[in-house]
Design a protein around this motif. Structure first.
Motif, PDB file in Angstrom:
ATOM      1  N   LYS A   1      15.409   8.756  -9.941  1.00 50.97           N
ATOM      2  CA  LYS A   1      15.137   9.660  -8.833  1.00 50.97           C
ATOM      3  C   LYS A   1      14.727   8.851  -7.620  1.00 50.97           C
ATOM      4  O   LYS A   1      14.007   7.857  -7.732  1.00 50.97           O
ATOM      5  N   VAL A   2      15.176   9.291  -6.429  1.00 52.28           N
ATOM      6  CA  VAL A   2      14.795   8.667  -5.170  1.00 52.28           C
ATOM      7  C   VAL A   2      13.734   9.547  -4.516  1.00 52.28           C
ATOM      8  O   VAL A   2      13.996  10.711  -4.201  1.00 52.28           O
ATOM      9  N   GLU A   3      12.546   9.004  -4.333  1.00 52.80           N
ATOM     10  CA  GLU A   3      11.449   9.739  -3.707  1.00 52.80           C
ATOM     11  C   GLU A   3      11.353   9.341  -2.235  1.00 52.80           C
ATOM     12  O   GLU A   3      11.729   8.231  -1.849  1.00 52.80           O
ATOM     13  N   VAL A   4      10.862  10.253  -1.399  1.00 51.84           N
ATOM     14  CA  VAL A   4      10.804  10.005   0.046  1.00 51.84           C
ATOM     15  C   VAL A   4       9.472   9.400   0.479  1.00 51.84           C
ATOM     16  O   VAL A   4       9.302   9.053   1.645  1.00 51.84           O
ATOM     17  N   ILE A   5       8.529   9.261  -0.436  1.00 48.24           N
ATOM     18  CA  ILE A   5       7.210   8.717  -0.099  1.00 48.24           C
ATOM     19  C   ILE A   5       7.332   7.196   0.026  1.00 48.24           C
ATOM     20  O   ILE A   5       7.740   6.524  -0.917  1.00 48.24           O
ATOM     21  N   PRO A   6       6.974   6.620   1.178  1.00 53.48           N
ATOM     22  CA  PRO A   6       7.181   5.179   1.364  1.00 53.48           C
ATOM     23  C   PRO A   6       6.064   4.322   0.774  1.00 53.48           C
ATOM     24  O   PRO A   6       4.929   4.756   0.595  1.00 53.48           O
ATOM     25  N   ALA A   7       6.452   3.084   0.467  1.00 56.86           N
ATOM     26  CA  ALA A   7       5.502   2.027   0.118  1.00 56.86           C
ATOM     27  C   ALA A   7       5.578   0.976   1.225  1.00 56.86           C
ATOM     28  O   ALA A   7       6.665   0.530   1.589  1.00 56.86           O
ATOM     29  N   TYR A   8       4.430   0.574   1.756  1.00 56.05           N
ATOM     30  CA  TYR A   8       4.383  -0.315   2.909  1.00 56.05           C
ATOM     31  C   TYR A   8       4.044  -1.740   2.460  1.00 56.05           C
ATOM     32  O   TYR A   8       3.047  -1.962   1.765  1.00 56.05           O
ATOM     33  N   HIS A   9       4.885  -2.690   2.902  1.00 55.36           N
ATOM     34  CA  HIS A   9       4.709  -4.097   2.554  1.00 55.36           C
ATOM     35  C   HIS A   9       4.167  -4.830   3.781  1.00 55.36           C
ATOM     36  O   HIS A   9       4.877  -5.008   4.776  1.00 55.36           O
ATOM     37  N   TYR A  10       2.899  -5.285   3.706  1.00 58.68           N
ATOM     38  CA  TYR A  10       2.212  -5.868   4.862  1.00 58.68           C
ATOM     39  C   TYR A  10       2.142  -7.393   4.806  1.00 58.68           C
ATOM     40  O   TYR A  10       1.420  -8.008   5.601  1.00 58.68           O
ATOM     41  N   HIS A  11       2.877  -8.005   3.910  1.00 59.81           N
ATOM     42  CA  HIS A  11       2.761  -9.453   3.715  1.00 59.81           C
ATOM     43  C   HIS A  11       3.079 -10.224   4.993  1.00 59.81           C
ATOM     44  O   HIS A  11       2.386 -11.193   5.342  1.00 59.81           O
ATOM     45  N   TYR A  12       4.122  -9.810   5.717  1.00 55.68           N
ATOM     46  CA  TYR A  12       4.550 -10.549   6.904  1.00 55.68           C
ATOM     47  C   TYR A  12       4.104  -9.861   8.195  1.00 55.68           C
ATOM     48  O   TYR A  12       4.700 -10.082   9.243  1.00 55.68           O
ATOM     49  N   ALA A  13       3.065  -9.043   8.148  1.00 58.80           N
ATOM     50  CA  ALA A  13       2.660  -8.277   9.325  1.00 58.80           C
ATOM     51  C   ALA A  13       1.609  -8.980  10.171  1.00 58.80           C
ATOM     52  O   ALA A  13       1.171  -8.436  11.177  1.00 58.80           O
ATOM     53  N   PHE A  14       1.199 -10.188   9.797  1.00 54.28           N
ATOM     54  CA  PHE A  14       0.070 -10.799  10.481  1.00 54.28           C
ATOM     55  C   PHE A  14       0.393 -12.204  10.984  1.00 54.28           C
ATOM     56  O   PHE A  14      -0.370 -13.142  10.802  1.00 54.28           O
TER      57      PHE A  14
ATOM     58  N   ILE B   1       0.859  -1.184   0.000  1.00 53.28           N
ATOM     59  CA  ILE B   1       0.000   0.000   0.000  1.00 53.28           C
ATOM     60  C   ILE B   1       0.897   1.236   0.000  1.00 53.28           C
ATOM     61  O   ILE B   1       1.835   1.333   0.797  1.00 53.28           O
ATOM     62  N   MET B   2       0.598   2.195  -0.897  1.00 55.62           N
ATOM     63  CA  MET B   2       1.379   3.433  -0.930  1.00 55.62           C
ATOM     64  C   MET B   2       0.929   4.371   0.187  1.00 55.62           C
ATOM     65  O   MET B   2      -0.218   4.337   0.640  1.00 55.62           O
ATOM     66  N   ASP B   3       1.838   5.224   0.613  1.00 54.60           N
ATOM     67  CA  ASP B   3       1.522   6.225   1.626  1.00 54.60           C
ATOM     68  C   ASP B   3       0.445   7.186   1.105  1.00 54.60           C
ATOM     69  O   ASP B   3       0.303   7.393  -0.108  1.00 54.60           O
ATOM     70  N   ASP B   4      -0.305   7.788   2.036  1.00 48.77           N
ATOM     71  CA  ASP B   4      -1.400   8.681   1.639  1.00 48.77           C
ATOM     72  C   ASP B   4      -0.906   9.891   0.846  1.00 48.77           C
ATOM     73  O   ASP B   4      -1.657  10.452   0.039  1.00 48.77           O
ATOM     74  N   SER B   5       0.326  10.318   1.055  1.00 51.92           N
ATOM     75  CA  SER B   5       0.848  11.492   0.349  1.00 51.92           C
ATOM     76  C   SER B   5       1.161  11.216  -1.119  1.00 51.92           C
ATOM     77  O   SER B   5       1.394  12.146  -1.893  1.00 51.92           O
TER      78      SER B   5
ATOM     79  N   LYS C   1       3.654   6.588  10.133  1.00 58.91           N
ATOM     80  CA  LYS C   1       2.195   6.542  10.160  1.00 58.91           C
ATOM     81  C   LYS C   1       1.702   5.606   9.071  1.00 58.91           C
ATOM     82  O   LYS C   1       2.147   5.673   7.928  1.00 58.91           O
ATOM     83  N   HIS C   2       0.784   4.739   9.422  1.00 60.94           N
ATOM     84  CA  HIS C   2       0.174   3.845   8.449  1.00 60.94           C
ATOM     85  C   HIS C   2      -0.814   4.623   7.577  1.00 60.94           C
ATOM     86  O   HIS C   2      -1.377   5.637   8.000  1.00 60.94           O
ATOM     87  N   PRO C   3      -1.037   4.170   6.356  1.00 64.09           N
ATOM     88  CA  PRO C   3      -2.082   4.790   5.532  1.00 64.09           C
ATOM     89  C   PRO C   3      -3.436   4.696   6.231  1.00 64.09           C
ATOM     90  O   PRO C   3      -3.702   3.788   7.025  1.00 64.09           O
ATOM     91  N   ALA C   4      -4.317   5.639   5.923  1.00 67.12           N
ATOM     92  CA  ALA C   4      -5.629   5.700   6.576  1.00 67.12           C
ATOM     93  C   ALA C   4      -6.428   4.429   6.355  1.00 67.12           C
ATOM     94  O   ALA C   4      -7.137   3.954   7.252  1.00 67.12           O
ATOM     95  N   ILE C   5      -6.288   3.839   5.157  1.00 70.70           N
ATOM     96  CA  ILE C   5      -7.051   2.634   4.855  1.00 70.70           C
ATOM     97  C   ILE C   5      -6.609   1.470   5.736  1.00 70.70           C
ATOM     98  O   ILE C   5      -7.413   0.614   6.132  1.00 70.70           O
ATOM     99  N   MET C   6      -5.319   1.432   6.082  1.00 65.63           N
ATOM    100  CA  MET C   6      -4.821   0.367   6.944  1.00 65.63           C
ATOM    101  C   MET C   6      -5.197   0.608   8.403  1.00 65.63           C
ATOM    102  O   MET C   6      -5.424  -0.349   9.160  1.00 65.63           O
ATOM    103  N   LYS C   7      -5.283   1.854   8.820  1.00 67.77           N
ATOM    104  CA  LYS C   7      -5.690   2.148  10.197  1.00 67.77           C
ATOM    105  C   LYS C   7      -7.105   1.625  10.470  1.00 67.77           C
ATOM    106  O   LYS C   7      -7.375   1.027  11.516  1.00 67.77           O
ATOM    107  N   SER C   8      -7.998   1.848   9.529  1.00 69.31           N
ATOM    108  CA  SER C   8      -9.359   1.343   9.705  1.00 69.31           C
ATOM    109  C   SER C   8      -9.377  -0.183   9.693  1.00 69.31           C
ATOM    110  O   SER C   8     -10.157  -0.819  10.425  1.00 69.31           O
TER     111      SER C   8
END
Length: 346
Positions: free
Chosen positions: A273-286, A190-194, A323-330
């Motif tokens: 280019k290196v961008e500062v916006i993170p991409a979150y990998h949740y595959h091993y988070a559960f 999931i990409m960051d909200d920004s 901070k987690h994306p809003a969709i993941m917080k819910s």
């Protein structure tokens, strides 16, 4: 008449013979012969009678016209009044983004991925490798709300291994992409909200052809990040997720964990280019609910204290402070109510 012509011809021949013989004799005796010129007689035309001139001819003397004074210069102020003409608007087409993702049994995080990707992508291309869960049904439902195209390429052999032939699947998706930019992001990322607000700026720039993002990989729970260790240095690093389409960027021929390249050069060798916006990998988070036959199953067993085979590297982690994306917080809030966050329940 014929006889007369024959006689005239004979006389002409005799005359020519006599002239040739005379020339030969004169040449032997050294006598010069007089050259006679052939004269052409023209028909004489009667001369015109000229009129007799009477009196003397008179000429008029030329007199230049008198010089006139130049006109007086009038000082007139310059006044510019713009004409109100409607101008045609120049239509600049907005760059388009295509998201590509191969999937196999991703029903747990697939709805979150589709909701996130549909908020910024112009089209989403998915290849299903033969899912046996509800993944295909979820995609069919989302087709009514987003521009999604689903392809089927059944994968054989052991998942997450060379049997998958990953580069063939990913290059197929690259060939189908119609956007000006391509983004390769899996169904458990999931990409960051920004990212949504920054996307027009990223696609409008002309300086670079590939963009890498911080790839944040969670481990066993959403509050822990796995980091690099000796002999295992691909955790929470920058990853090339986005590149310009139609310039020859494709995946190499590796069957598993294939890398992007452009005519033999990898992404770090072309303008990037290196961008500062993170991409979150949740595959091993559960917890233990990661997929069976995962190529990191031994890592999970090691983390949970289960017996494993030979250990070649350590598992290093650190706390997540972002901070987690809003969709993941819910999503986390919903799972927390059910007591299903750390894999305690299936």
């Amino acid at each position: 008449m014929k006889k007369v012509l024959q006689q005239v011809a004979k006389k002409a021949v005799k005359k020519n013979r006599k002239q040739k013989l005379r020339k030969r004799i004169h040449r032997k005796n050294g006598i010069k012969m007089k050259r006679t010129r052939r004269t052409i007689k023209f028909r004489k035309r009667p001369l015109r009678k000229l009129k007799k001139r009477t009196g003397r001819r008179t000429f008029k003397r030329y007199t230049a016209p008198a010089k006139q004074p130049p006109p007086a210069v009038i000082d007139v102020p310059l006044v510019f009044e713009p004409v109100d003409v409607p101008q045609a608007t120049i239509s600049e087409t907005k760059p388009r983004l295509t998201v590509i993702a191969p999937i196999l049994n991703e029903e747990k995080l697939l709805p979150l991925f589709l909701e996130s990707a549909a908020s910024y992508a112009d089209e989403i291309l998915i290849v299903d490798g033969g899912s046996t869960d509800a993944s295909v049904r979820i995609i069919d439902e989302w087709k009514k709300r987003a521009n999604i195209r689903l392809f089927h390429m059944k994968q054989t052999g052991l998942p997450y291994s060379d049997d998958w032939n990953e580069s063939v699947v990913r290059n197929f998706l690259v060939d189908q992409a119609a956007g000006d930019w391509i983004m390769a992001i899996d169904a458990d990322e999931i990409m960051d909200d920004s990212f949504r607000d920054a996307l027009p700026r990223l696609m409008a720039q002309k300086e670079t052809d590939a963009i890498s993002f911080p790839w944040v990989q969670f481990w066993m729970n959403p509050q822990t990040i796995r980091i690099n260790a000796a002999n295992d240095n691909h955790w929470s690093v920058n990853k090339y997720l986005m590149w310009r389409n139609h310039i020859g960027i494709r995946y190499d021929d590796a069957k598993n964990h294939c890398k992007l390249q452009m005519f033999g050069r990898y992404m770090w060798e072309i303008p990037n280019k290196v961008e500062v916006i993170p991409a979150y990998h949740y595959h091993y988070a559960f917890g233990s609910r990661v997929k069976a036959n995962d190529n990191r199953r031994r890592d999970v067993d090691q983390y949970l204290g289960k017996p494993t085979g030979r250990i070649e590297y350590d598992i290093l982690t650190k706390p997540f402070t972002g901070k987690h994306p809003a969709i993941m917080k819910s999503y986390f809030a919903e799972k927390k109510e059910k007591g299903d966050m750390n894999g305690s329940k299936r």
